[in-house]
Design an enzyme around this catalytic site. Structure first.
Site, PDB file in Angstrom:
ATOM      1  CG  ASP A  87       3.054   3.849  -5.046  1.00 33.70           C
ATOM      2  OD1 ASP A  87       2.747   4.691  -4.194  1.00 33.70           O
ATOM      3  OD2 ASP A  87       2.315   2.916  -5.377  1.00 33.70           O
ATOM      4  CG  HIS A 126      -2.031   0.957   1.210  1.00 30.49           C
ATOM      5  ND1 HIS A 126      -2.340   1.737   0.117  1.00 30.49           N
ATOM      6  CD2 HIS A 126      -2.930   1.320   2.183  1.00 30.49           C
ATOM      7  CE1 HIS A 126      -3.358   2.533   0.422  1.00 30.49           C
ATOM      8  NE2 HIS A 126      -3.719   2.294   1.668  1.00 30.49           N
ATOM      9  CG  HIS A 165      -2.532   1.069  -9.288  1.00 28.37           C
ATOM     10  ND1 HIS A 165      -3.812   0.799  -8.849  1.00 28.37           N
ATOM     11  CD2 HIS A 165      -1.979   1.886  -8.361  1.00 28.37           C
ATOM     12  CE1 HIS A 165      -4.022   1.437  -7.697  1.00 28.37           C
ATOM     13  NE2 HIS A 165      -2.932   2.092  -7.383  1.00 28.37           N
TER      14      HIS A 165
END
Length: 426
Positions: free
Chosen positions: A364, A266, A307
């Site tokens: 990210d 996460h 993702h």
């Protein structure tokens, strides 16, 4: 989109008509709330990937089309025209603020940024090398001890004030955790600065000299916070709602969300990206890493690509990619790991294996690069995510408090243990 008003499920000799709920956008949902009463059956959905746990008007995602909306507004429009504090107001209240409403909101946030002095002693109870996420989760949970007299969850104003405090104090607590581990004096928030500038000063300013901030750096940080502000019913937001469903106070609920965010699957993903870049070590090793990632017999996987929700390009990555290159150009950073990152980006965007599978760099990947360029320690990356996600957490918590369908979360299970057996001594 199905036009059915109900579906019929047949279980042996029993049949039950289940209503179909129609959202503003997205998939229709079969309401199974009466299924067990009518048939004695539960449903099985590991990870709740096909289960809607609530009704929400805050955020909408279309993973196939790469769409992300906050309160109906496309993320690219908010990224281009808005600010993090304005987005925070939007998520909390449902509408964009007027100029006066935004000024009042910013003033209120600014004047709730201080943390209690005793929290300094609280932080000193941690080892000098404690992970800042541990300190942040504990510090946020402790806020309920400082504001126990304003935790009447039936009072809308007390609920709103708690949300303001969390948005205001999260950067202060985060910066304090960093300063403690760095062995530096904790800096107080400066009320003459914007939200992001205030945070960066608390992070990096030293007593002997003023901190000079590049506007590009402040804009990049503000943009990252906007992109992280909410993401529908992700693991940490679902955790906030699950804890909140028990009647727990907002500080405890958000502290639980912080711990859920900590996981590498996460919020910890951007920290994992930098660790992998360090493992690759040099731009000349990128080609080998890419080949390993393509080998199905090799357990090696590139972090920061693809993702779970977005089956196309992550819309947030499209926005932050341009800012990443702007930040690197502005700062003129000469860092071998950033060279590795840029080489990886180039390979992933051009290699047929990645393109065909839509394994594009995600948010990210780029956020880790920006944080690295800004000299933010790797262990602080997930903390940065937590600051940005706070408005989303409090918006969902506030929404849950007035939801007439809300009830305590209590998932079911498929029991696979031993059947009933008698105790006997050997």
């Amino acid at each position: 989109m199905s036009e059915l008003d109900q579906v019929t499920l047949t279980a042996g000799e029993k049949s039950v008509a289940l209503p179909v709920l129609k959202p503003t956008l997205g998939n229709d949902c079969v309401d199974i709330s009466k299924l067990t009463k009518e048939t004695g059956l539960f449903t099985y959905d590991p990870g709740f990937g096909a289960t809607a746990s609530c009704k929400s008007a805050i955020t909408y995602i279309d993973g196939d089309k790469g769409v992300l909306l906050y309160r109906g507004y496309p993320i690219d429009q908010l990224a281009a025209k808005s600010s993090f504090t304005e987005v925070s107001y939007l998520l909390m209240n449902g509408e964009l603020p007027s100029s006066d409403e935004l000024s009042k909101f910013e003033h209120e946030v600014t004047h709730h940024t201080m943390m209690h002095e005793s929290l300094k002693s609280f932080l000193q109870g941690f080892r000098h090398d404690a992970h800042p996420m541990a300190m942040l989760a504990a510090s946020v949970a402790s806020l309920s001890a400082f504001y126990h007299d304003t935790l009447d969850l039936n009072d809308p104003e007390q609920r709103r004030l708690a949300a303001i405090r969390l948005i205001a104090k999260m950067p202060t607590l985060a910066a304090a955790a960093h300063r403690y581990t760095a062995g530096q004096p904790i800096r107080y928030p400066r009320n003459n600065l914007s939200y992001v500038e205030r945070f960066l000063h608390m992070m990096f300013e030293v007593p002997s000299e003023d901190l000079e901030l590049s506007p590009v750096v402040a804009k990049a940080m503000d943009l990252l916070f906007i992109l992280h502000a909410d993401h529908e019913q992700n693991a940490s937001t679902s955790t906030v709602r699950l804890v909140g469903s028990t009647g727990a106070n907002p500080y405890a609920s958000v502290a639980a969300g912080i711990t859920a965010l900590w996981g590498p699957a996460h919020g910890g993903a951007n920290e994992a990206v930098l660790k992998q870049l360090a493992e690759i070590g040099d731009a000349k090793n990128v080609a080998k890493a890419v080949e390993r990632a393509k080998d199905k017999n090799d357990p090696f996987r590139l972090m920061g690509f693809g993702h779970r929700v977005y089956k196309n390009f992550d819309p947030r990555a499209k926005i932050i990619r341009e800012m990443t290159h702007k930040v690197l150009g502005e700062l003129g950073v000469n860092d071998p790991l950033l060279e590795v990152a840029m080489k990886l980006e180039e390979a992933a965007l051009q290699d047929d294996y990645f393109v065909e599978r839509k394994l594009y760099p995600n948010v990210d990947f780029y956020s880790g690069i920006i944080y690295k360029a800004l000299k933010i320690p790797t262990e602080m990356f997930t903390v940065m995510f937590a600051i940005g996600r706070t408005p989303g957490w409090v918006a969902h918590w506030l929404e849950q408090q007035v939801d007439p369908d809300a009830r305590i979360g209590r998932p079911r299970q498929i029991y696979t243990g031993s059947p009933s057996r008698d105790y006997t001594k050997g």
